[in-house]
Design a protein around this motif. Sequence first.
Motif, PDB file in Angstrom:
ATOM      1  N   ARG A   1      -5.830  16.999 -33.953  1.00  0.00           N
ATOM      2  CA  ARG A   1      -6.393  16.809 -32.615  1.00  0.00           C
ATOM      3  C   ARG A   1      -6.143  15.375 -32.143  1.00  0.00           C
ATOM      4  O   ARG A   1      -6.282  14.430 -32.912  1.00  0.00           O
ATOM      5  N   ILE A   2      -5.782  15.239 -30.850  1.00  0.00           N
ATOM      6  CA  ILE A   2      -5.467  13.915 -30.307  1.00  0.00           C
ATOM      7  C   ILE A   2      -6.305  13.558 -29.078  1.00  0.00           C
ATOM      8  O   ILE A   2      -6.032  12.562 -28.411  1.00  0.00           O
ATOM      9  N   GLU A   3      -7.346  14.349 -28.772  1.00  0.00           N
ATOM     10  CA  GLU A   3      -8.115  14.080 -27.560  1.00  0.00           C
ATOM     11  C   GLU A   3      -8.669  12.659 -27.520  1.00  0.00           C
ATOM     12  O   GLU A   3      -8.670  12.004 -26.471  1.00  0.00           O
ATOM     13  N   ALA A   4      -9.157  12.196 -28.666  1.00  0.00           N
ATOM     14  CA  ALA A   4      -9.801  10.876 -28.692  1.00  0.00           C
ATOM     15  C   ALA A   4      -8.819   9.765 -28.346  1.00  0.00           C
ATOM     16  O   ALA A   4      -9.163   8.810 -27.640  1.00  0.00           O
ATOM     17  N   ILE A   5      -7.583   9.882 -28.844  1.00  0.00           N
ATOM     18  CA  ILE A   5      -6.563   8.886 -28.509  1.00  0.00           C
ATOM     19  C   ILE A   5      -6.169   9.009 -27.052  1.00  0.00           C
ATOM     20  O   ILE A   5      -6.055   8.007 -26.330  1.00  0.00           O
ATOM     21  N   TRP A   6      -5.978  10.233 -26.581  1.00  0.00           N
ATOM     22  CA  TRP A   6      -5.552  10.451 -25.201  1.00  0.00           C
ATOM     23  C   TRP A   6      -6.562   9.878 -24.203  1.00  0.00           C
ATOM     24  O   TRP A   6      -6.196   9.287 -23.187  1.00  0.00           O
TER      25      TRP A   6
ATOM     26  N   TYR B   1      -8.611   7.041 -18.607  1.00  0.00           N
ATOM     27  CA  TYR B   1      -9.710   6.610 -17.742  1.00  0.00           C
ATOM     28  C   TYR B   1      -9.310   5.496 -16.785  1.00  0.00           C
ATOM     29  O   TYR B   1      -9.641   5.524 -15.602  1.00  0.00           O
ATOM     30  N   GLN B   2      -8.622   4.493 -17.305  1.00  0.00           N
ATOM     31  CA  GLN B   2      -8.248   3.370 -16.447  1.00  0.00           C
ATOM     32  C   GLN B   2      -7.384   3.830 -15.278  1.00  0.00           C
ATOM     33  O   GLN B   2      -7.590   3.429 -14.132  1.00  0.00           O
ATOM     34  N   TYR B   3      -6.434   4.696 -15.551  1.00  0.00           N
ATOM     35  CA  TYR B   3      -5.520   5.178 -14.514  1.00  0.00           C
ATOM     36  C   TYR B   3      -6.230   6.113 -13.541  1.00  0.00           C
ATOM     37  O   TYR B   3      -6.055   6.018 -12.327  1.00  0.00           O
TER      38      TYR B   3
ATOM     39  N   CYS C   1       1.715  13.928 -19.017  1.00  0.00           N
ATOM     40  CA  CYS C   1       2.646  14.260 -20.097  1.00  0.00           C
ATOM     41  C   CYS C   1       3.043  13.023 -20.902  1.00  0.00           C
ATOM     42  O   CYS C   1       3.138  13.069 -22.128  1.00  0.00           O
ATOM     43  N   LEU C   2       3.266  11.916 -20.212  1.00  0.00           N
ATOM     44  CA  LEU C   2       3.649  10.690 -20.903  1.00  0.00           C
ATOM     45  C   LEU C   2       2.544  10.218 -21.832  1.00  0.00           C
ATOM     46  O   LEU C   2       2.798   9.891 -23.000  1.00  0.00           O
ATOM     47  N   THR C   3       1.318  10.186 -21.345  1.00  0.00           N
ATOM     48  CA  THR C   3       0.222   9.689 -22.177  1.00  0.00           C
ATOM     49  C   THR C   3      -0.132  10.665 -23.297  1.00  0.00           C
ATOM     50  O   THR C   3      -0.516  10.249 -24.397  1.00  0.00           O
TER      51      THR C   3
ATOM     52  N   LEU D   1       0.982  -0.756 -18.830  1.00  0.00           N
ATOM     53  CA  LEU D   1      -0.330  -0.148 -19.044  1.00  0.00           C
ATOM     54  C   LEU D   1      -0.488   0.486 -20.415  1.00  0.00           C
ATOM     55  O   LEU D   1      -1.578   0.489 -20.972  1.00  0.00           O
ATOM     56  N   LEU D   2       0.601   1.006 -20.977  1.00  0.00           N
ATOM     57  CA  LEU D   2       0.488   1.846 -22.162  1.00  0.00           C
ATOM     58  C   LEU D   2       0.967   1.205 -23.462  1.00  0.00           C
ATOM     59  O   LEU D   2       0.369   1.428 -24.519  1.00  0.00           O
TER      60      LEU D   2
END
Length: 235
Positions: A67-72, A77-79, A101-103, A213-214
């Motif tokens: 699972r990657i929700e926490a990283i995503w 939020y900032q964007y 898709c990028l993030t 930003l990323l």
Amino acid sequence: MKEVLVLFSGGKDSFLSTLLMLEKGYKVNIVTYENGCGLKASNALHGAKRILKKYGKNNVNIIGIQRIEAIWREFIYQYYNMKTSEILKSYGETTISQFNCLTCRLSMYIMTIILCLKNNIDTVVDGARKSQLFVLEQNELLERFEKLFKKYNIKIVYPVKELESDYELKNELLIRGFVPKMLETQCLLGVPLQQGEIDKEIINGMEKIYDNLLKNKAEELIEKYKDVDILGEYL
């Protein structure tokens, strides 16, 4: 036997990429990522088991679903709180779909780098294909991803990047004895651009978003979580 880590959605691109690495003599470690905005990540395990059945446990290791929700969440939020005028002024023409898709893919890469560091794997395989018309699968972004992996002494390869047609892709699977009908994870937010050439302005905008930003945030998250037990509960 040299090992690689494969990002595996269960679709034809990642499926064929896995087969091509097996044919080169690699042991493949297959991982599937769940971003919280998709349907049936477990579908990918069906394809992974098809490969395991043919090539055996000595050549195929199914890590499972990570699972990657926490990283995503660290990226969005900032964007999402920026006004349209602020986005246009800072980054130029972009689309919400391509930012998502990028993030998301970058979040997968962060977790992939951490897994590689923990398991001493120095090669990663991704089924990115330019003809899919996602900005993150164009050379401008792929080159940036390669630099991120290189920072940690990891190489990322894209075995099917230049394949143009779905016909060719399906035929490559048929030649290898697989019916090209796949069960794969379905992301509700993954929207490719319109058919044809990708608008250069959108590519430029996503390049600026990544650079400003990323990129630094990604490196910060890798350092923050590289010593954490990141394997999820869905295996």
